[in-house]
Design an enzyme around this catalytic site. Structure first.
Site, PDB file in Angstrom:
ATOM      1  CB  CYS A 284      -0.985  -0.022   1.166  1.00 31.23           C
ATOM      2  SG  CYS A 284      -0.242   0.059   2.815  1.00 31.23           S
ATOM      3  CG  HIS A 332      -4.583   0.068   3.922  1.00 28.77           C
ATOM      4  ND1 HIS A 332      -3.809  -0.828   3.222  1.00 28.77           N
ATOM      5  CD2 HIS A 332      -5.549   0.490   3.062  1.00 28.77           C
ATOM      6  CE1 HIS A 332      -4.292  -0.958   1.997  1.00 28.77           C
ATOM      7  NE2 HIS A 332      -5.334  -0.153   1.869  1.00 28.77           N
ATOM      8  CG  HIS A 344      -6.638   0.317  -1.698  1.00 22.67           C
ATOM      9  ND1 HIS A 344      -6.908  -0.293  -0.490  1.00 22.67           N
ATOM     10  CD2 HIS A 344      -7.573  -0.172  -2.562  1.00 22.67           C
ATOM     11  CE1 HIS A 344      -7.939  -1.103  -0.614  1.00 22.67           C
ATOM     12  NE2 HIS A 344      -8.370  -1.044  -1.853  1.00 22.67           N
TER      13      HIS A 344
END
Length: 370
Positions: A284, A332, A344
Site C-alpha cells: 500500500c 494502510h 490502493h
C-alpha cells in the site's frame, strides 16, 4: 434369481413375442410352445451406490466470523509489513551513512599519513644540518643579510610547523570521532537488520495463517465470503457518503497530484506484494510513495511515517492525490482519486484496485504537496 421370478419373466417374454408376431402383416399364426428363457445379464437390475451427502453449508454468521478473523490476520500482516518497511528504510540509510563514513575516514587516514611524512621530512632536513635546529642556526649567524633572510625563514618555518601540528591533531580527533560514530552506527544497523528479520517472519506467519484458513472453505463458501465482504464495503461506503463528507471535497488536483494519480492509475491490476515498491508489484505505501516520487515529491516510505510527517488536511477538503490513512494505527493508505474513491494495494492475494474511500475506518488525510 428364484424360480418363481424366472417363470414370470419367461411368461412376459412369451407374451411380448406373441404380440409382435400378430402385429406383423402376412405372418402366419402358429401355436408355438414358449421355451423358458434366462434373462440377459444386461437386464439384471443393479442396486445404485449410495450418494455421498453434500456437506452442510456454513451459515452466514459463521462466515462473518471467518471474515473477521481474516481481517485480523491481514491487519497483523500489514502492521508487520510497516515495521519491515521502516526497518528496511533504516538499514538503507545506515548503510549509506556507513559507506560515507568509511570513505571519509579513508581520506583522513591518507591525509594524516601525508602530514606525518612532511613532519618526517622536516626532521630529516634538520638532521642533515648537523642536528642544529633553525633557531640555533639563526642566532649563530654573523651576516646581516643572512640574518634578515634567516629571520623570515625561521618565522615561516615556525608557522608551517605549528600548522602541521595543529592539522595533524585535528585529523586525529576527527578520525577518532568518525571511527566511534561508525562503530555506533554499525551496532544500530545490526539492530535494524534484526528488527527487519523479525517483522519479515511475522508477515509470513500471518499470511500463512490466513491462507490456511481460506483453504478450509469450499468454492461456494469462498464466493459467499467475497459477497459478504462486498456487502460490508457497500454499507460502509454508503454510510460515509450519506454523512455529506464530500460536499466540500474538490475533484481538481494540483499538478503534482494529477501526476501522482496518473502513476497510480497505471498500476491497476498489479499484484500486492508486501515490501514491494514496483515496478511489477506494490504494497500500500509502496504504491503511494512511488506515485509521489514520480510526481517529483519524495515522501516517507511507510503509511505510519506518511501520517506522522505529511501535512494533515480535513477529510471534507481532500483533493485527488491526497493520501487517505486508515485504521487507528495508520497501517494502510490509499490515494484519493476523486468522486469518493481511492486507488490502493489492498492486501496479499489482491491487486491494485479502485474502491470507495469510506470502505475502511479512516484515520485522516495527508497532503504530500501542501
Amino acid at each position: 434369481m428364484g424360480r418363481g421370478k424366472r417363470g414370470l419373466l419367461a411368461a412376459a417374454v412369451t407374451v411380448v413375442c406373441a404380440v409382435t408376431v400378430l402385429a406383423v402383416p402376412g405372418t402366419a399364426f402358429a401355436s408355438v410352445p414358449a421355451a423358458p428363457a434366462e434373462p440377459s445379464p444386461r437386464t439384471t437390475p443393479r442396486t445404485p451406490a449410495p450418494a455421498t451427502p453434500a456437506p452442510a453449508p456454513v451459515p452466514d454468521r459463521e462466515l462473518e466470523k471467518v471474515r473477521a478473523e481474516l481481517d485480523s490476520l491481514y491487519h497483523d500482516a500489514a502492521v508487520a509489513t510497516d515495521a519491515y518497511n521502516a526497518a528496511e528504510e533504516k538499514v538503507r540509510k545506515q548503510s549509506a551513512q556507513l559507506a560515507a563514513l568509511h570513505k571519509r575516514t579513508d581520506a583522513a587516514r591518507q591525509e594524516l599519513a601525508d602530514l606525518k611524512n612532511q613532519a618526517g621530512a622536516a626532521a630529516r632536513a634538520q638532521y642533515r644540518d648537523n642536528g642544529l635546529p633553525p633557531m640555533a642556526r639563526f642566532l649563530l649567524t654573523d651576516n646581516p643579510e643572512r640574518f634578515a633572510d634567516g629571520a623570515g625563514t625561521l618565522l615561516n618555518g615556525a608557522r608551517a610547523t605549528k600548522k602541521l601540528i595543529a592539522e595533524t591533531d585535528r585529523l586525529e580527533r576527527e578520525l577518532q570521532r568518525d571511527t566511534d560514530d561508525a562503530a555506533a552506527r554499525w551496532k544500530k544497523l545490526e539492530r535494524d537488520r534484526k528488527d527487519k528479520a523479525a517483522a519479515q517472519k511475522t508477515v509470513r506467519e500471518r499470511i500463512k495463517d490466513a491462507e490456511k484458513l481460506e483453504s478450509r472453505l469450499q468454492k461456494q463458501e469462498m464466493e459467499r465470503l467475497a459477497e459478504l465482504e462486498r456487502r460490508a464495503a457497500h454499507r460502509a461506503q454508503t454510510a460515509w457518503l450519506d454523512s455529506g463528507v464530500l460536499k466540500k471535497a474538490r475533484d481538481s488536483a494540483s499538478a503534482g497530484g494529477a501526476r501522482a494519480v496518473a502513476f497510480a492509475t497505471a498500476q491497476l491490476g498489479k499484484p500486492y506484494v508486501w515490501g514491494a515498491e514496483g515496478p511489477d508489484s506494490f504494497d500500500c505505501s509502496g504504491l503511494t510513495s512511488q506515485a509521489w516520487a514520480d510526481a517529483g515529491t519524495v515522501i516517507p516510505r511507510t503509511s505510519q511515517e506518511q501520517w506522522k510527517h505529511l501535512r494533515h488536511v480535513d477529510v471534507t477538503k481532500m483533493r485527488p492525490g491526497d493520501l487517505v490513512i486508515y485504521f487507528a494505527d495508520a497501517t494502510h493508505v490509499g490515494m484519493y482519486v476523486g468522486d469518493g474513491k481511492i486507488i490502493h494495494a489492498p492486501r496479499p492475494g489482491r491487486t491494485v484496485t479502485v474502491t470507495g474511500a469510506g470502505t475502511m475506518p479512516i484515520l485522516g488525510v495527508v497532503r504530500p504537496d501542501a
